[in-house]
Design a protein around this motif. Structure first.
Motif, PDB file in Angstrom:
ATOM      1  N   LEU A  66     111.617 -12.868   9.100  1.00 42.12           N
ATOM      2  CA  LEU A  66     111.050 -12.466   7.814  1.00 42.12           C
ATOM      3  C   LEU A  66     111.172 -13.549   6.754  1.00 42.12           C
ATOM      4  O   LEU A  66     110.498 -13.474   5.716  1.00 42.12           O
ATOM      5  CB  LEU A  66     111.735 -11.185   7.322  1.00 42.12           C
ATOM      6  N   TYR A  69     110.772 -13.431   2.631  1.00 40.23           N
ATOM      7  CA  TYR A  69     110.359 -12.067   2.261  1.00 40.23           C
ATOM      8  C   TYR A  69     111.556 -11.132   2.227  1.00 40.23           C
ATOM      9  O   TYR A  69     111.638 -10.250   1.362  1.00 40.23           O
ATOM     10  CB  TYR A  69     109.318 -11.548   3.251  1.00 40.23           C
ATOM     11  N   SER A  98     108.757  -3.669   7.605  1.00 38.44           N
ATOM     12  CA  SER A  98     107.856  -4.762   7.976  1.00 38.44           C
ATOM     13  C   SER A  98     107.238  -4.511   9.349  1.00 38.44           C
ATOM     14  O   SER A  98     106.023  -4.691   9.544  1.00 38.44           O
ATOM     15  CB  SER A  98     108.616  -6.090   7.985  1.00 38.44           C
ATOM     16  N   SER A 181      99.889  -9.855  12.729  1.00 37.78           N
ATOM     17  CA  SER A 181     101.080 -10.166  11.939  1.00 37.78           C
ATOM     18  C   SER A 181     100.705 -10.758  10.585  1.00 37.78           C
ATOM     19  O   SER A 181     101.322 -10.431   9.559  1.00 37.78           O
ATOM     20  CB  SER A 181     101.976 -11.137  12.711  1.00 37.78           C
ATOM     21  N   ALA A 185     101.641  -9.237   7.065  1.00 37.69           N
ATOM     22  CA  ALA A 185     102.361 -10.038   6.077  1.00 37.69           C
ATOM     23  C   ALA A 185     101.625 -10.065   4.745  1.00 37.69           C
ATOM     24  O   ALA A 185     102.245 -10.006   3.676  1.00 37.69           O
ATOM     25  CB  ALA A 185     102.554 -11.458   6.609  1.00 37.69           C
ATOM     26  N   TYR A 189     103.079  -8.708   1.320  1.00 39.60           N
ATOM     27  CA  TYR A 189     103.167  -9.610   0.173  1.00 39.60           C
ATOM     28  C   TYR A 189     102.471  -9.001  -1.047  1.00 39.60           C
ATOM     29  O   TYR A 189     102.990  -9.067  -2.166  1.00 39.60           O
ATOM     30  CB  TYR A 189     102.546 -10.958   0.526  1.00 39.60           C
ATOM     31  N   LYS A 299     103.823 -18.265   5.471  1.00 36.62           N
ATOM     32  CA  LYS A 299     103.663 -17.367   6.613  1.00 36.62           C
ATOM     33  C   LYS A 299     105.026 -16.908   7.087  1.00 36.62           C
ATOM     34  O   LYS A 299     105.941 -17.712   7.218  1.00 36.62           O
ATOM     35  CB  LYS A 299     102.932 -18.101   7.746  1.00 36.62           C
ATOM     36  N   THR A 302     106.287 -10.772  11.273  1.00 33.74           N
ATOM     37  CA  THR A 302     106.688  -9.373  11.126  1.00 33.74           C
ATOM     38  C   THR A 302     107.041  -8.719  12.456  1.00 33.74           C
ATOM     39  O   THR A 302     107.058  -7.493  12.554  1.00 33.74           O
ATOM     40  CB  THR A 302     105.559  -8.573  10.454  1.00 33.74           C
TER      41      THR A 302
END
Length: 350
Positions: A66, A69, A98, A181, A185, A189, A299, A302
């Protein structure tokens, strides 16, 4: 009458020996048609669409997957727990949140559709016919199969992709997992940015409210001290005439502190300004951090693989050996029918 009945019974009996002899005499028909049908099945299998499947097994990501994040989301959770602890007790871990978003994207129809629309694999097979391209796209969407975890049967989530080549199956499945993914993400975000903006506005309002309250208290204290000083000057009170501490005196009796002390208090108030508690300082520091905004890497992943996609070693379809066996049996049965028919025709001729 009795003889006719016996003849009819003999005719109805199955002559096993005769049947076997007939089939043995027609063995070339049986074997020939069996081989012929098997060869036809073998040849037709090269004209059929080949299907190779690659499989991946995924699970929730680690903190390293992760990346930044996790720290940003944890920061917001800590802020929520500080402001309203009861509201955060039932939330799942950040890694679970996630991964749930990733699984949702992995199984979504729109994700599969968008993946194929931007894939060269689909573009190379387009026929510039709207209907044919729509059928092709629908088939490709169905070629991606997702099996969710089940506590009793399937311990982990499984995704399988079928393509016309073993290398394509492996490459496309890896690309699809990464595509899902990235979409997850991006959703995470965007949600983090929205939550961050909401917390920032809330913290700004809270700091402003604390400042207004402190300013109001300050103005009231300055005004009360100034009024008490005027009264003390009018009554010529040059020293304190009360043993009660200044903090415990009501505003109406503050003039009893005397002119010198009141002047000193007034000058100190005007020099120091409004007073703030520890919560205000903490909120100001938190607001400074929130104003910077979330800083995430370009990037983050997840998911994590429990089974990484690899090139399949066995073809799903067509199964040439099985086809040859099945159609060889069909050819043999037809050959047996031909042999029996030829025997019957000979008997009728005689």
């Amino acid at each position: 009458m009795i003889r006719n009945q016996n003849d009819r019974d003999i005719e109805n009996e199955l002559d096993i020996r005769g049947l076997c002899c007939t089939l043995w005499k027609g063995k070339f028909w049986i074997a020939g048609l069996a081989v012929l049908f098997a060869l036809v099945a073998l040849g037709s299998s090269y004209l059929m669409k080949q299907e190779w499947s690659s499989t991946a097994i995924t699970d929730r990501p680690t903190v390293n997957n992760l990346s930044s994040y996790f720290s940003q989301a944890q920061f917001l959770r800590n802020l929520d727990m500080r402001t309203a602890p009861p509201l955060d007790t039932g939330r799942p871990p950040i890694s679970d949140e996630s991964y749930n978003e990733f699984v949702m994207q992995l199984a979504a129809y729109d994700t599969r559709r968008d993946f194929w629309l931007q894939s060269p694999y689909y573009k190379q097979r387009q026929e510039n016919d709207a209907r044919a391209d729509a059928v092709l796209l629908d088939d490709l969407i169905n070629d991606i199969q997702f099996t969710p975890r089940d506590a009793t049967k399937v311990p982990n989530d499984i995704v399988k992709l079928t393509a016309e080549d073993a290398a394509d199956a492996n490459k496309l499945l890896r690309q699809y997992v990464d595509f899902a993914s990235q979409r997850a993400a991006q959703h995470l975000y965007d949600e983090l940015q929205g939550a961050w903006a909401a917390r920032t506005q809330s913290m700004k309002a809270q700091v402003k409210r604390q400042e207004e309250v402190a300013q109001s208290i300050f103005k009231r204290t300055v005004n009360n001290t100034g009024q008490a000083l005027k009264i003390a000057q009018q009554q010529n009170i040059t020293k304190s005439v009360t043993d009660t501490p200044a903090e415990e005196l009501p505003d109406s009796d503050m003039f009893l502190l005397g002119v010198p002390m009141l002047k000193a208090r007034l000058e100190l108030l005007q020099a120091s300004g409004p007073g703030y508690d520890l919560d205000y300082d903490q909120n100001r520091a938190m607001l400074s951090t929130l104003n910077v905004g979330p800083t995430l890497t370009a990037k983050f992943q997840t998911y994590r693989y429990l089974r990484t996609p690899e090139e399949p070693v066995k073809r799903d379809s067509p199964r040439r050996v099985l086809l040859m066996i099945m159609w060889g049996i069909v050819g043999g049965l037809i050959g047996a029918g031909v042999a029996l028919t030829r025997r019957k025709n000979k008997r009728n001729t005689l």
